[in-house]
Enzyme design. Sequence first.
Site, PDB file in Angstrom:
ATOM      1  N   HIS A  18     -10.447   1.389  -2.157  1.00  0.00           N
ATOM      2  CA  HIS A  18     -10.761   0.093  -2.774  1.00  0.00           C
ATOM      3  C   HIS A  18     -10.194  -1.015  -1.906  1.00  0.00           C
ATOM      4  O   HIS A  18      -9.433  -0.768  -0.978  1.00  0.00           O
ATOM      5  CB  HIS A  18     -10.256   0.005  -4.214  1.00  0.00           C
ATOM      6  CG  HIS A  18      -8.771   0.129  -4.381  1.00  0.00           C
ATOM      7  ND1 HIS A  18      -8.071   1.296  -4.136  1.00  0.00           N
ATOM      8  CD2 HIS A  18      -7.826  -0.773  -4.785  1.00  0.00           C
ATOM      9  CE1 HIS A  18      -6.795   1.115  -4.382  1.00  0.00           C
ATOM     10  NE2 HIS A  18      -6.612  -0.143  -4.759  1.00  0.00           N
ATOM     11  N   HIS A  57      -8.030  -3.520  -2.250  1.00  0.00           N
ATOM     12  CA  HIS A  57      -6.678  -4.084  -2.302  1.00  0.00           C
ATOM     13  C   HIS A  57      -5.948  -3.875  -0.972  1.00  0.00           C
ATOM     14  O   HIS A  57      -6.058  -2.821  -0.340  1.00  0.00           O
ATOM     15  CB  HIS A  57      -5.882  -3.468  -3.451  1.00  0.00           C
ATOM     16  CG  HIS A  57      -6.280  -4.004  -4.793  1.00  0.00           C
ATOM     17  ND1 HIS A  57      -5.875  -3.425  -5.974  1.00  0.00           N
ATOM     18  CD2 HIS A  57      -7.034  -5.082  -5.146  1.00  0.00           C
ATOM     19  CE1 HIS A  57      -6.370  -4.124  -6.999  1.00  0.00           C
ATOM     20  NE2 HIS A  57      -7.074  -5.122  -6.509  1.00  0.00           N
ATOM     21  N   ASP A  94      -2.976  -3.268   0.053  1.00  0.00           N
ATOM     22  CA  ASP A  94      -2.057  -2.165   0.318  1.00  0.00           C
ATOM     23  C   ASP A  94      -2.795  -0.851   0.598  1.00  0.00           C
ATOM     24  O   ASP A  94      -2.167   0.142   0.965  1.00  0.00           O
ATOM     25  CB  ASP A  94      -1.048  -1.988  -0.819  1.00  0.00           C
ATOM     26  CG  ASP A  94      -1.686  -1.720  -2.170  1.00  0.00           C
ATOM     27  OD1 ASP A  94      -2.779  -2.255  -2.437  1.00  0.00           O
ATOM     28  OD2 ASP A  94      -1.075  -0.993  -2.984  1.00  0.00           O
ATOM     29  N   HIS A  95      -4.103  -0.864   0.465  1.00  0.00           N
ATOM     30  CA  HIS A  95      -4.917   0.300   0.810  1.00  0.00           C
ATOM     31  C   HIS A  95      -5.824   0.024   2.006  1.00  0.00           C
ATOM     32  O   HIS A  95      -6.060   0.917   2.818  1.00  0.00           O
ATOM     33  CB  HIS A  95      -5.763   0.737  -0.394  1.00  0.00           C
ATOM     34  CG  HIS A  95      -4.934   1.221  -1.539  1.00  0.00           C
ATOM     35  ND1 HIS A  95      -4.697   2.557  -1.787  1.00  0.00           N
ATOM     36  CD2 HIS A  95      -4.256   0.533  -2.493  1.00  0.00           C
ATOM     37  CE1 HIS A  95      -3.905   2.671  -2.846  1.00  0.00           C
ATOM     38  NE2 HIS A  95      -3.627   1.462  -3.292  1.00  0.00           N
ATOM     39  N   HIS A 112     -10.121  -0.315 -11.961  1.00  0.00           N
ATOM     40  CA  HIS A 112      -8.993  -0.926 -11.249  1.00  0.00           C
ATOM     41  C   HIS A 112      -9.530  -2.039 -10.355  1.00  0.00           C
ATOM     42  O   HIS A 112      -9.022  -3.163 -10.363  1.00  0.00           O
ATOM     43  CB  HIS A 112      -8.266   0.131 -10.434  1.00  0.00           C
ATOM     44  CG  HIS A 112      -7.086  -0.380  -9.673  1.00  0.00           C
ATOM     45  ND1 HIS A 112      -5.908  -0.749 -10.275  1.00  0.00           N
ATOM     46  CD2 HIS A 112      -6.914  -0.595  -8.341  1.00  0.00           C
ATOM     47  CE1 HIS A 112      -5.058  -1.166  -9.354  1.00  0.00           C
ATOM     48  NE2 HIS A 112      -5.640  -1.084  -8.174  1.00  0.00           N
ATOM     49  N   ASP A 119      -6.306   4.176  -6.679  1.00  0.00           N
ATOM     50  CA  ASP A 119      -5.540   3.674  -7.826  1.00  0.00           C
ATOM     51  C   ASP A 119      -6.311   3.851  -9.125  1.00  0.00           C
ATOM     52  O   ASP A 119      -6.099   3.124 -10.095  1.00  0.00           O
ATOM     53  CB  ASP A 119      -5.204   2.195  -7.628  1.00  0.00           C
ATOM     54  CG  ASP A 119      -4.121   1.982  -6.574  1.00  0.00           C
ATOM     55  OD1 ASP A 119      -3.667   2.985  -5.989  1.00  0.00           O
ATOM     56  OD2 ASP A 119      -3.756   0.816  -6.321  1.00  0.00           O
ATOM     57  N   HIS A 131      -0.501   6.267  -5.035  1.00  0.00           N
ATOM     58  CA  HIS A 131       0.891   5.822  -5.121  1.00  0.00           C
ATOM     59  C   HIS A 131       1.757   6.940  -5.677  1.00  0.00           C
ATOM     60  O   HIS A 131       1.282   7.795  -6.436  1.00  0.00           O
ATOM     61  CB  HIS A 131       1.037   4.618  -6.068  1.00  0.00           C
ATOM     62  CG  HIS A 131       0.455   3.339  -5.550  1.00  0.00           C
ATOM     63  ND1 HIS A 131       1.199   2.413  -4.852  1.00  0.00           N
ATOM     64  CD2 HIS A 131      -0.798   2.836  -5.628  1.00  0.00           C
ATOM     65  CE1 HIS A 131       0.434   1.375  -4.536  1.00  0.00           C
ATOM     66  NE2 HIS A 131      -0.798   1.614  -4.988  1.00  0.00           N
TER      67      HIS A 131
END
Length: 272
Positions: free
Chosen positions: A71, A73, A75-76, A125, A150, A188
């Site tokens: 996805h 975001h 942090d990915h 998400h 996530d 995570h």
Amino acid sequence: MQRLQRRAFSSSTIRRAMQIVPVPVRQDNYAYLLIDEVSKTAAAVDPYDVNKVVAAADNLGVQLVAGITTHHHFDHSGGNKVSKFPGVPIYGGSDKVPALTNLVKDKDEFTLGDIHIKCLSTPCHTQDSICYHVTDTANKNHPGGVFTGDTLFIAGCGRFFEGVGSEMDAALSYLGTLPDSTIVYNGHEYTNGSLAFAKTIEPENKAFAKLDELVKSNEIVTGLTTIGEEKEWNIFMRLGNATVRQAAGVSAEASASAVMDALREKKNNFRG
């Protein structure tokens, strides 16, 4: 600290194509190397920290030939724009994914050597959340794995940043249709907190004992559990359970999505 042996599926008589290696990044994120053993090539899944991922690939003697993003975001997807590998395809679920070259949708399929990759659309998400079900076509004894980003965490699920409870229920139910032996590779390391919350909802669930042992014995829990086990201990996949419904504080007639919304709200406020 004692560590349980990570699941391995190979022998001297079985040709193995697929290996999956977690690469911890940031405080609690997981990137992954999806490796085709025969060609010594790999895809980087959610490679936020490119230097760490490249170092892991170099250590294993594999060449990075693709990027897979669960996805958008940061942090990915934050490593996608790093220009160490110009021309490498980047797979993802929307044009919000940085450096996207290959837009994928539900049930799209592609390959990495002898590895078959099927895309599963799981919006909630984020609306572009894609989980990737990977199977080893050279070794039918390998149970396969799923990168859940996530959407599904071990004993938990992601926040509903761009969706609602009915969508997360649909997403987790979709993942629940995969073979029970499918190994879970989530985005995570939240297992300890997810388990602590689950115990407040369904305290008599005997399946928690195994997960407790995994958490106590392993710093990296991803890759040690399966979809079948999630159905036993993940309260967000147990919305029809009477104990779960009662703990969620909903009526006996409440819809699954109402239970999901109530559980997510409780988890958002949980400080255990």
